[in-house]
Scaffold this active site. Structure first.
Site, mmCIF file in Angstrom:
data_model
loop_
_atom_site.group_PDB
_atom_site.id
_atom_site.type_symbol
_atom_site.label_atom_id
_atom_site.label_comp_id
_atom_site.label_asym_id
_atom_site.label_seq_id
_atom_site.Cartn_x
_atom_site.Cartn_y
_atom_site.Cartn_z
ATOM 1 C CG HIS A 175 29.506 24.695 69.845
ATOM 2 N ND1 HIS A 175 28.686 23.705 69.355
ATOM 3 C CD2 HIS A 175 30.424 24.932 68.877
ATOM 4 C CE1 HIS A 175 29.095 23.354 68.145
ATOM 5 N NE2 HIS A 175 30.148 24.091 67.830
ATOM 6 C CE LYS A 193 29.199 34.543 73.357
ATOM 7 N NZ LYS A 193 30.250 34.597 72.331
ATOM 8 C CG ASP A 240 34.391 37.260 69.021
ATOM 9 O OD1 ASP A 240 34.288 36.232 69.728
ATOM 10 O OD2 ASP A 240 35.428 37.921 68.966
ATOM 11 C CG PHE A 276 27.126 33.427 80.105
ATOM 12 C CD1 PHE A 276 28.146 33.601 79.183
ATOM 13 C CD2 PHE A 276 25.860 33.913 79.792
ATOM 14 C CE1 PHE A 276 27.913 34.237 77.973
ATOM 15 C CE2 PHE A 276 25.615 34.547 78.579
ATOM 16 C CZ PHE A 276 26.647 34.707 77.670
ATOM 17 C CE1 TYR A 318 36.737 37.975 82.508
ATOM 18 C CE2 TYR A 318 35.716 37.547 80.373
ATOM 19 C CZ TYR A 318 36.818 37.507 81.207
ATOM 20 O OH TYR A 318 38.011 37.014 80.746
ATOM 21 C CE LYS A 375 23.630 39.226 80.297
ATOM 22 N NZ LYS A 375 24.262 37.929 80.537
ATOM 23 C CG HIS A 421 27.496 43.020 75.516
ATOM 24 N ND1 HIS A 421 26.934 42.561 76.698
ATOM 25 C CD2 HIS A 421 28.285 42.008 75.071
ATOM 26 C CE1 HIS A 421 27.373 41.345 76.950
ATOM 27 N NE2 HIS A 421 28.189 40.981 75.977
ATOM 28 N NE ARG A 422 25.649 37.697 73.007
ATOM 29 C CZ ARG A 422 26.287 37.583 74.172
ATOM 30 N NH1 ARG A 422 25.621 37.536 75.306
ATOM 31 N NH2 ARG A 422 27.597 37.500 74.199
#
EC number: 3.6.1.66
Length: 198
Positions: free
Chosen positions: A12, A16, A73, A156, A158, A179, A184-185
């Site tokens: 949600h 992300k 996650d 968004f 940290y 980015k 990491h994503r």
């Protein structure tokens, strides 16, 4: 005509969803958020690792919608804090999931700590659940350290206090394009794309 593969993203979190769309849509995926498919159920994140939580979310949503679901996650692991906030990243300062309060708590816990002792990494576990198939997982990460104060307007969570290793910029000072090349994503999504194409 190009046929897009539908991918439901089990979150949600609009930040992300935006990252998933920017990375997966150019690879031929029609990315839909839980809000876009009308899925409002909250999924408990009771796992002890990022991977466990991602699997729980992916499998719960895939079972409900009977479609391919990708769940993430992710969070921040700070060496000097024994890996905290870790799986509690979103609710580190309390259940209200307040980014600013989380940032303030981390900065308070690292107050007076030298740069060399502020090493950290963003970690992202992705799980893809396809009805009738075994759930697959990948993990990505990016190394860095924690700034002494927030910097930057983008991103968004940290992002304003995470300085990327070998750069003098926080994640929040990087454009989406910058980015999405190093996060990491992005790292996990590249691995997931290869897995899905195999």
């Amino acid at each position: 005509m190009i046929i897009m593969k539908e991918a439901i993203i089990a979150t949600h979190n609009p930040g992300k969803v935006k990252e998933f769309k920017e990375i997966l849509e150019p690879r031929g995926y029609d990315v839909k958020s839980l809000a876009e498919i009308g899925f409002t159920e909250e999924i408990e994140e009771t796992g002890h690792t990022f991977e466990e939580n991602a699997i729980m979310k992916a499998e719960a949503v895939a079972k409900a919608v009977n479609k391919m679901v990708i769940a993430d996650d992710s969070g921040l692991s700070i060496d000097n804090l024994g890996g905290r906030p870790g799986v509690y990243s979103a609710r580190y300062a309390g259940e209200q999931k307040d980014d600013q309060a989380n940032i303030e708590k981390v900065l308070s816990e690292l107050k007076g700590i030298e740069k060399e002792q502020r090493t950290a990494r963003f970690r992202c576990a992705l799980a893809v659940s396809i009805p009738g198939e075994e759930t697959k997982t990948v993990e990505g990460h990016v190394e860095g350290y924690i700034a002494e104060e927030p910097r930057g307007e983008y991103g968004f969570g940290y992002d304003p206090i995470f300085i990327v290793k070998d750069k003098d910029k926080t994640m929040a000072e990087l454009t989406s394009d910058e980015k999405n090349k190093i996060s990491h994503r992005a790292d996990a999504l590249k691995k997931l794309s290869k897995l899905l194409e195999a």
